[in-house]
Design a protein around this motif. Structure first.
Motif, PDB file in Angstrom:
ATOM      1  N   LEU A  30       0.827  -1.210   0.000  1.00  0.00           N
ATOM      2  CA  LEU A  30       0.000   0.000   0.000  1.00  0.00           C
ATOM      3  C   LEU A  30       0.864   1.264   0.000  1.00  0.00           C
ATOM      4  O   LEU A  30       0.563   2.231  -0.702  1.00  0.00           O
ATOM      5  N   LEU A  31       1.933   1.248   0.769  1.00  0.00           N
ATOM      6  CA  LEU A  31       2.828   2.414   0.819  1.00  0.00           C
ATOM      7  C   LEU A  31       3.515   2.642  -0.525  1.00  0.00           C
ATOM      8  O   LEU A  31       3.766   3.780  -0.917  1.00  0.00           O
ATOM      9  N   ARG A  32       3.803   1.558  -1.230  1.00  0.00           N
ATOM     10  CA  ARG A  32       4.456   1.662  -2.538  1.00  0.00           C
ATOM     11  C   ARG A  32       3.538   2.295  -3.590  1.00  0.00           C
ATOM     12  O   ARG A  32       3.991   3.082  -4.413  1.00  0.00           O
ATOM     13  N   VAL A  33       2.256   1.954  -3.557  1.00  0.00           N
ATOM     14  CA  VAL A  33       1.341   2.459  -4.586  1.00  0.00           C
ATOM     15  C   VAL A  33       0.741   3.824  -4.232  1.00  0.00           C
ATOM     16  O   VAL A  33       0.181   4.490  -5.100  1.00  0.00           O
ATOM     17  N   LEU A  34       0.875   4.241  -2.992  1.00  0.00           N
ATOM     18  CA  LEU A  34       0.261   5.500  -2.551  1.00  0.00           C
ATOM     19  C   LEU A  34       0.613   6.706  -3.417  1.00  0.00           C
ATOM     20  O   LEU A  34      -0.291   7.437  -3.829  1.00  0.00           O
ATOM     21  N   PRO A  35       1.886   6.946  -3.759  1.00  0.00           N
ATOM     22  CA  PRO A  35       2.206   8.127  -4.565  1.00  0.00           C
ATOM     23  C   PRO A  35       1.603   8.109  -5.972  1.00  0.00           C
ATOM     24  O   PRO A  35       1.431   9.159  -6.590  1.00  0.00           O
ATOM     25  N   THR A  40      -8.831  10.697  -4.661  1.00  0.00           N
ATOM     26  CA  THR A  40      -9.836   9.822  -4.049  1.00  0.00           C
ATOM     27  C   THR A  40      -9.244   8.460  -3.723  1.00  0.00           C
ATOM     28  O   THR A  40      -9.501   7.911  -2.650  1.00  0.00           O
ATOM     29  N   ALA A  41      -8.455   7.922  -4.610  1.00  0.00           N
ATOM     30  CA  ALA A  41      -7.836   6.615  -4.375  1.00  0.00           C
ATOM     31  C   ALA A  41      -6.867   6.680  -3.199  1.00  0.00           C
ATOM     32  O   ALA A  41      -6.736   5.716  -2.447  1.00  0.00           O
ATOM     33  N   LYS A  42      -6.188   7.812  -3.019  1.00  0.00           N
ATOM     34  CA  LYS A  42      -5.286   7.964  -1.872  1.00  0.00           C
ATOM     35  C   LYS A  42      -6.050   7.872  -0.561  1.00  0.00           C
ATOM     36  O   LYS A  42      -5.573   7.277   0.398  1.00  0.00           O
ATOM     37  N   ILE A  43      -7.248   8.435  -0.534  1.00  0.00           N
ATOM     38  CA  ILE A  43      -8.053   8.360   0.687  1.00  0.00           C
ATOM     39  C   ILE A  43      -8.351   6.906   1.025  1.00  0.00           C
ATOM     40  O   ILE A  43      -8.229   6.484   2.176  1.00  0.00           O
TER      41      ILE A  43
END
Length: 95
Positions: A30-35, A40-43
């Protein structure tokens, strides 16, 4: 301590550590894909991170839930705002 008790202890320890390792992998993913995610997807990712850290670090879980709450207010996503507030209530109850 009897032999049976030792085996039971080892088996339970294996299940416990396997669960933690799997949870850590999910968090790392999850941390890898966050940036790469949109607002909305970040939330959604912040909310998933809050869930992931719930058993590992309650303070970190609260941090991600607060971040999700701030972002959901910023972008006026009522559903995610509700989810974040609900999670914060659960986390504060556990403290």
């Amino acid at each position: 301590m009897g032999t049976c008790t030792r085996y039971l202890f080892v088996i339970l320890a294996c299940f416990f550590f396997t669960g933690i390792t799997a949870q850590r992998r999910k968090i790392d993913s999850l941390l890898r894909v966050l940036p790469q995610k949109s607002d909305t997807a970040k939330i959604r990712v912040y909310l998933k991170l809050a869930n992931g850290y719930r058993r590992l670090s309650l303070d970190t879980a609260i941090h991600y839930a607060l971040t999700a709450l701030e972002q959901s207010k910023k972008y006026k996503h009522i559903r995610y705002e509700y989810d974040a507030v609900f999670k914060l209530g659960d986390f504060n109850r556990e403290k």
